[in-house]
Design a protein around this motif. Structure first.
Motif, short mmCIF file in Angstrom:
data_model
loop_
_atom_site.label_atom_id
_atom_site.label_comp_id
_atom_site.label_asym_id
_atom_site.label_seq_id
_atom_site.Cartn_x
_atom_site.Cartn_y
_atom_site.Cartn_z
N MET A 1 40.14 30.11 53.72
CA MET A 1 40.86 28.87 53.55
C MET A 1 42.07 28.80 54.48
N VAL A 2 42.82 29.89 54.60
CA VAL A 2 44.00 29.88 55.46
C VAL A 2 43.60 29.68 56.91
N ALA A 3 42.50 30.29 57.33
CA ALA A 3 42.04 30.14 58.71
C ALA A 3 41.66 28.70 59.02
N ASP A 4 41.33 27.91 57.99
CA ASP A 4 41.02 26.50 58.21
C ASP A 4 42.28 25.70 58.52
N VAL A 5 43.42 26.15 58.00
CA VAL A 5 44.68 25.45 58.22
C VAL A 5 45.38 25.95 59.48
N ILE A 6 45.36 27.27 59.68
CA ILE A 6 46.01 27.87 60.84
C ILE A 6 45.00 27.93 61.97
N ASP A 7 45.24 27.15 63.01
CA ASP A 7 44.28 27.11 64.11
C ASP A 7 44.87 27.61 65.41
N VAL A 8 46.00 28.31 65.36
CA VAL A 8 46.60 28.87 66.57
C VAL A 8 46.05 30.29 66.74
N SER A 9 45.29 30.48 67.78
CA SER A 9 44.70 31.80 68.04
C SER A 9 45.53 32.55 69.07
N VAL A 10 45.74 33.83 68.78
CA VAL A 10 46.40 34.73 69.71
C VAL A 10 45.49 35.94 69.88
N VAL A 11 45.77 36.75 70.88
CA VAL A 11 44.99 37.96 71.11
C VAL A 11 45.93 39.15 70.97
N LEU A 12 45.55 40.10 70.11
CA LEU A 12 46.36 41.30 69.89
C LEU A 12 45.74 42.46 70.65
N TYR A 13 46.56 43.13 71.46
CA TYR A 13 46.14 44.30 72.23
C TYR A 13 46.85 45.52 71.66
N LYS A 14 46.10 46.44 71.07
CA LYS A 14 46.65 47.65 70.47
C LYS A 14 46.68 48.78 71.49
N ILE A 15 47.70 49.64 71.39
CA ILE A 15 47.81 50.80 72.27
C ILE A 15 46.82 51.88 71.81
N ILE A 16 46.15 52.54 72.76
CA ILE A 16 45.28 53.67 72.46
C ILE A 16 46.16 54.91 72.46
N LEU A 17 46.65 55.28 71.30
CA LEU A 17 47.63 56.37 71.19
C LEU A 17 47.08 57.72 71.61
N ASP A 18 45.78 57.95 71.43
CA ASP A 18 45.20 59.26 71.75
C ASP A 18 45.24 59.57 73.25
N THR A 19 45.31 58.55 74.10
CA THR A 19 45.24 58.79 75.54
C THR A 19 46.57 58.57 76.25
N VAL A 20 47.63 58.27 75.52
CA VAL A 20 48.93 58.03 76.14
C VAL A 20 49.58 59.37 76.48
N ASP A 75 41.08 41.81 56.53
CA ASP A 75 39.66 41.48 56.68
C ASP A 75 39.08 42.01 58.00
N VAL A 76 39.89 42.02 59.06
CA VAL A 76 39.41 42.51 60.36
C VAL A 76 39.85 43.94 60.64
N ASP A 77 40.52 44.55 59.65
CA ASP A 77 40.94 45.95 59.72
C ASP A 77 41.80 46.25 60.95
N VAL A 78 42.83 45.42 61.12
CA VAL A 78 43.78 45.63 62.22
C VAL A 78 45.17 45.35 61.68
N TYR A 79 46.14 46.06 62.23
CA TYR A 79 47.54 45.86 61.81
C TYR A 79 48.43 45.95 63.04
N PRO A 80 49.24 44.92 63.30
CA PRO A 80 50.12 44.98 64.47
C PRO A 80 51.23 46.01 64.28
N GLU A 81 51.58 46.69 65.38
CA GLU A 81 52.63 47.70 65.35
C GLU A 81 53.59 47.48 66.51
N VAL A 82 54.76 48.08 66.42
CA VAL A 82 55.74 47.99 67.50
C VAL A 82 55.12 48.56 68.77
N GLY A 83 55.26 47.84 69.86
CA GLY A 83 54.68 48.25 71.14
C GLY A 83 53.38 47.55 71.47
#
Length: 133
Positions: A1-20, A75-83
């Protein structure tokens, strides 16, 4: 239901911590990232300011908030983090703070949102490759 109201899409790029690779100061010169994931959010968009410091014009945008619904992140099993980097409107923003203390009726079980504070960053400092299909 919330996705029907919120229609602003962004793209989240996560850091691959294992290779830094970090230096002796704990700094990384390169930060490889996973392929971006599309998410819906509400954006509090700050004005872009231009400054000139003798080397040409520079654009700054420091107080941008990306407001995500916690359930959609779960639901998509992702969480934004600093960086992490958020791509929106042809620009890229680096998350520098995360605020999760928006309680409804002062009850922790009603914590519904994740607010990410970010600033505009240069594309030249990122390891992101855009793909067009």
């Amino acid at each position: 239901m919330v996705a029907d109201v919120i229609d602003v899409s962004v793209v989240l790029y996560k850091i691959i911590l294992d290779t830094v690779a970090v230096n002796i100061y704990g700094e990384a010169t390169t930060k490889p990232r996973y392929k971006g994931i599309s998410l819906e959010c509400i954006i509090k968009y700050a004005k872009v300011t231009a400054t000139s410091e003798g080397f040409g014009m520079d654009a700054n945008q420091n107080d941008v908030e990306f407001r995500f619904v916690r359930k959609l992140l779960h639901d998509v099993d992702v969480y934004p983090e600093v960086g992490d980097i958020v791509g929106y409107n042809g620009n890229y923003y680096e998350i520098h703070n995360i605020n999760e203390a928006q309680l409804v009726a002062s009850r922790p079980e009603y914590n519904q949102s994740v607010i990410c504070e970010a600033h505009l960053t240069r594309l030249s400092s990122l390891d992101i490759e855009e793909t067009h299909i």
